[in-house]
Design an enzyme around this catalytic site. Sequence first.
Site, PDB file in Angstrom:
ATOM      1  N   ARG A  96       0.849  -1.187   0.000  1.00  0.00           N
ATOM      2  CA  ARG A  96       0.000   0.000   0.000  1.00  0.00           C
ATOM      3  C   ARG A  96       0.887   1.241   0.000  1.00  0.00           C
ATOM      4  O   ARG A  96       1.690   1.431   0.907  1.00  0.00           O
ATOM      5  CB  ARG A  96      -0.891   0.004   1.241  1.00  0.00           C
ATOM      6  CG  ARG A  96      -1.689   1.290   1.381  1.00  0.00           C
ATOM      7  CD  ARG A  96      -2.536   1.326   2.659  1.00  0.00           C
ATOM      8  NE  ARG A  96      -3.246   2.594   2.738  1.00  0.00           N
ATOM      9  CZ  ARG A  96      -3.164   3.457   3.749  1.00  0.00           C
ATOM     10  NH1 ARG A  96      -2.424   3.192   4.809  1.00  0.00           N
ATOM     11  NH2 ARG A  96      -3.826   4.589   3.720  1.00  0.00           N
ATOM     12  N   HIS A 141      -3.077  10.982   0.444  1.00  0.00           N
ATOM     13  CA  HIS A 141      -2.537  10.747   1.781  1.00  0.00           C
ATOM     14  C   HIS A 141      -1.853  12.040   2.251  1.00  0.00           C
ATOM     15  O   HIS A 141      -0.636  12.078   2.444  1.00  0.00           O
ATOM     16  CB  HIS A 141      -1.588   9.549   1.779  1.00  0.00           C
ATOM     17  CG  HIS A 141      -1.300   8.973   3.137  1.00  0.00           C
ATOM     18  ND1 HIS A 141      -1.450   7.632   3.431  1.00  0.00           N
ATOM     19  CD2 HIS A 141      -0.881   9.556   4.281  1.00  0.00           C
ATOM     20  CE1 HIS A 141      -1.120   7.423   4.706  1.00  0.00           C
ATOM     21  NE2 HIS A 141      -0.751   8.576   5.243  1.00  0.00           N
ATOM     22  N   GLU A 186      -7.361   8.634   6.321  1.00  0.00           N
ATOM     23  CA  GLU A 186      -7.584   9.308   7.602  1.00  0.00           C
ATOM     24  C   GLU A 186      -8.011  10.765   7.492  1.00  0.00           C
ATOM     25  O   GLU A 186      -7.313  11.660   7.999  1.00  0.00           O
ATOM     26  CB  GLU A 186      -6.313   9.227   8.472  1.00  0.00           C
ATOM     27  CG  GLU A 186      -5.922   7.830   8.866  1.00  0.00           C
ATOM     28  CD  GLU A 186      -4.726   7.804   9.816  1.00  0.00           C
ATOM     29  OE1 GLU A 186      -4.182   8.869  10.150  1.00  0.00           O
ATOM     30  OE2 GLU A 186      -4.342   6.698  10.227  1.00  0.00           O
ATOM     31  N   ASN A 326      -7.627   1.896   9.751  1.00  0.00           N
ATOM     32  CA  ASN A 326      -6.341   2.095  10.428  1.00  0.00           C
ATOM     33  C   ASN A 326      -6.589   2.002  11.917  1.00  0.00           C
ATOM     34  O   ASN A 326      -7.519   2.634  12.435  1.00  0.00           O
ATOM     35  CB  ASN A 326      -5.753   3.467  10.092  1.00  0.00           C
ATOM     36  CG  ASN A 326      -5.201   3.523   8.672  1.00  0.00           C
ATOM     37  OD1 ASN A 326      -5.267   2.536   7.937  1.00  0.00           O
ATOM     38  ND2 ASN A 326      -4.654   4.668   8.298  1.00  0.00           N
ATOM     39  N   TYR A 328      -4.537   1.673  15.859  1.00  0.00           N
ATOM     40  CA  TYR A 328      -3.299   1.656  16.634  1.00  0.00           C
ATOM     41  C   TYR A 328      -3.500   1.445  18.135  1.00  0.00           C
ATOM     42  O   TYR A 328      -2.732   0.755  18.770  1.00  0.00           O
ATOM     43  CB  TYR A 328      -2.546   2.983  16.452  1.00  0.00           C
ATOM     44  CG  TYR A 328      -1.937   3.152  15.076  1.00  0.00           C
ATOM     45  CD1 TYR A 328      -0.647   2.732  14.804  1.00  0.00           C
ATOM     46  CD2 TYR A 328      -2.662   3.744  14.046  1.00  0.00           C
ATOM     47  CE1 TYR A 328      -0.079   2.893  13.546  1.00  0.00           C
ATOM     48  CE2 TYR A 328      -2.105   3.909  12.775  1.00  0.00           C
ATOM     49  CZ  TYR A 328      -0.813   3.475  12.530  1.00  0.00           C
ATOM     50  OH  TYR A 328      -0.260   3.633  11.284  1.00  0.00           O
ATOM     51  N   GLU A 393      -3.568   0.035   8.042  1.00  0.00           N
ATOM     52  CA  GLU A 393      -2.442   0.439   8.898  1.00  0.00           C
ATOM     53  C   GLU A 393      -2.614  -0.139  10.283  1.00  0.00           C
ATOM     54  O   GLU A 393      -3.718  -0.167  10.836  1.00  0.00           O
ATOM     55  CB  GLU A 393      -2.358   1.974   9.057  1.00  0.00           C
ATOM     56  CG  GLU A 393      -1.772   2.684   7.882  1.00  0.00           C
ATOM     57  CD  GLU A 393      -1.642   4.191   8.105  1.00  0.00           C
ATOM     58  OE1 GLU A 393      -1.443   4.633   9.259  1.00  0.00           O
ATOM     59  OE2 GLU A 393      -1.767   4.917   7.112  1.00  0.00           O
TER      60      GLU A 393
END
Length: 489
Positions: A96, A141, A186, A326, A328, A393
């Site tokens: 990606r 991005h 995002e 994504n 985290y 991600e």
Amino acid sequence: MKFQTVCFILVTTGFAAAHDNFAFPDGFLLGAATASYQIEGGWDADGKGVNIWDTLTHERPFLVADRSTGDVADDSYNLYMEDVKLLKNMGAQVYRFSISWARILPEGHDNKINQAGIDYYNKLINALLENGIEPIVSIYHWDLPQKLQDLGGWPNRELAIYTENYARVLFKNFGDRVKLWITFNEPLIFMGGYTSDKGMAPSINTPGIGDYLTSRTVLIAHANIYHMYEREFKQQQKGKIGITLLSFWCEPLTPDYTEACERYQQFQLGIYAHPIFTEQGDYPSVVIERVDANSKAEGFTTSRLPKLTSEEVNYIKGTYDFFGMNFYTAYVGLNGVVGGIPSRERDMGTIVLQDPNWPVSASSWLRVVPWAFRKQLNWIAKEYGNPPIFVTENGFSDYGGLNDTNRVLYYTEYMKEMLKAIHIDGVNVVGYTAWSLIDNFEWLQGYTEKFGVYEVNFNDPSRPRTPKESAKVLTEIFNTRKIPDRFLD
Ligand SMILES: *[C@@H]1O[C@H](CO)[C@@H](O)[C@H](O)[C@H]1NC(C)=O
């Protein structure tokens, strides 16, 4: 005897199943991710135009922790073959990466195409395919051409049309070979570029207004791209289009704060996901109600949340082939009024903090909370009708070093939780790309926080890449397609 045999079979298949739970399903795609401004360098090479991160790093270097820039970064503009080799060596099935808008259209508009930019991405895409690696391309991005920021940037809804025109250039030039497209990465974070003059590019201080204007432009741009692809390319190119949204798990401090966390999800994720992924469409009702009420209380005649017309609601609804996720970390949530007047934080009315017992990373916002990944996957599956989720991600930051034990632990523990969500909970996860392939320019943190599984020496002009322990473990996982036994308890 018969009974015992049956029991024996049950026990053995039960045991095998427990281990299969930590294997990736057939067809599940594994790989790694990067983004153009963070790795490419070549900031003014061969006709590339200036973007908002070039401007921020050059004109306001004090906003970046180490006053660094992405002028050279990993020099992937020249060293892309090195990146392809790393991916190949890892056994990655997918890569990606994102396309730099100003490298393709130096002034943002499609009247002037930079052939050198087209050539660069053709070389990268062809090298990936020759090595058996499928490209996944993020159209945007964060590196907006400066010329479009000069017109107001994302709060200007004309950008929804300019983005569609840019995407068309990409589909025309690369769509014969690229089959997985991500419109935006995002938007939750890049809308923050319009909330503070100390934040992300373009670093403009219009909180509670510029960010909501951005969300509307992004939703319409996303839908424009999706519909344009369907009309002009899909029949021939047969690709898939999604959007990548960042989310965090919110664990209520006590059961009393369940609603505070629900609100947090709707204000962070729902603001983008609800219009696209629900049958109802539009912004979440809690967002509309609260922003309208606060706007009124603050003396605004018109709500700070620009509404979507019913035509726009229908136009945006269902514009996805997959959900790019994504993920985290997690927070603990409770009720509370924070943020300036006006601001999205204040509109949300939720305070979040992190449990000091959760292990830290090099990033202030990122603590290690593996179980939250499974919960967030389930929340998304339930809220949005179990769409195909591509984890675009997931990763961990440290300060550098090849023996990155904490990153290894992060990846294996998070992947185990993802596999539980798949095998036990039935969440439809279809792929995973680790963030990130190589250490890179981490936005306002510059090169102080490292996310790569390959180390890059930024002091050496040839930018050598060296595998960390995590690269070796991911290589093992990508090749065996399961979590190695030594990481299972
Ligand atoms: C890596 O670090 C861990 C603990 O931090 C240690 O146990 C291990 O021996 C180290 N491995 C290498 C190859 O240095």
